[in-house]
Design a protein around this motif. Structure first.
Motif, short mmCIF file in Angstrom:
data_model
loop_
_atom_site.label_atom_id
_atom_site.label_comp_id
_atom_site.label_asym_id
_atom_site.label_seq_id
_atom_site.Cartn_x
_atom_site.Cartn_y
_atom_site.Cartn_z
N SER A 100 -6.33 2.93 5.69
CA SER A 100 -7.77 2.79 5.90
C SER A 100 -8.05 1.60 6.64
O SER A 100 -7.26 0.51 6.83
N THR A 101 -9.21 1.33 7.25
CA THR A 101 -9.55 0.29 8.20
C THR A 101 -10.50 -0.65 7.55
O THR A 101 -11.05 -0.49 6.28
N TYR A 102 -10.61 -1.65 8.16
CA TYR A 102 -11.48 -2.91 7.79
C TYR A 102 -11.69 -3.31 6.26
O TYR A 102 -12.74 -3.30 5.74
N HIS A 103 -10.47 -3.38 5.67
CA HIS A 103 -10.36 -4.10 4.47
C HIS A 103 -10.92 -5.42 4.61
O HIS A 103 -10.59 -6.49 5.25
N ALA A 104 -11.72 -5.76 3.33
CA ALA A 104 -12.12 -7.02 2.97
C ALA A 104 -11.22 -7.77 2.58
O ALA A 104 -11.12 -9.12 2.70
N ARG A 105 -10.47 -7.31 1.72
CA ARG A 105 -9.35 -7.93 0.86
C ARG A 105 -7.96 -7.29 1.23
O ARG A 105 -7.86 -6.10 1.53
#
Length: 126
Positions: A100-105
């Motif tokens: 998936s995209t845009y992981h915060a961590r």
């Protein structure tokens, strides 16, 4: 479809440094997290380091201090700098792009990554 290619491995001596590179062809991976894993001879593949799209990083405990992961989104490249190499760093290193995209961590489980490179051998002689 993202195709991942690793480069920069080889035979090195204890104490040397090297930089592994991970590039993608096809769809850019700027918005994805990218991780590095290592499979030592006779052992399971294990997490080494990962970096989010914004540059947040995570390292396996044994990699802290000697391993540095970085990325250049403009070039669709991720790097793993390894300093003071030890024989136990020997193995096949794999680069992988997150599911998936845009992981915060930064993710660290193999299941979080969906696109894998073929792997590149790093051998550290004592």
């Amino acid at each position: 479809q993202v195709q991942i290619v690793e480069s920069g491995g080889g035979l090195v001596q204890t104490g040397d440094s090297l930089r592994l590179s991970c590039g993608s062809s096809g769809r850019p991976f700027a918005s994805f997290a990218v991780g590095w894993f290592r499979q030592a001879p006779g052992k399971e593949r294990m997490f080494v380091a990962a970096i989010t799209w914004t540059g947040n990083t995570n390292y396996e405990d044994s990699a802290k201090g000697r391993f540095t992961i970085s990325r250049d989104n403009a070039k669709s490249m991720v790097y793993l700098q390894v300093d003071s190499l030890k024989p136990e760093d020997t193995g096949v290193y794999y680069c992988a792009v997150s599911r998936s995209t845009y992981h915060a961590r930064p993710p660290s489980r193999s299941a979080d990554f969906v696109s894998w490179g073929q792997g590149i051998q790093v051998t550290v002689s004592s």
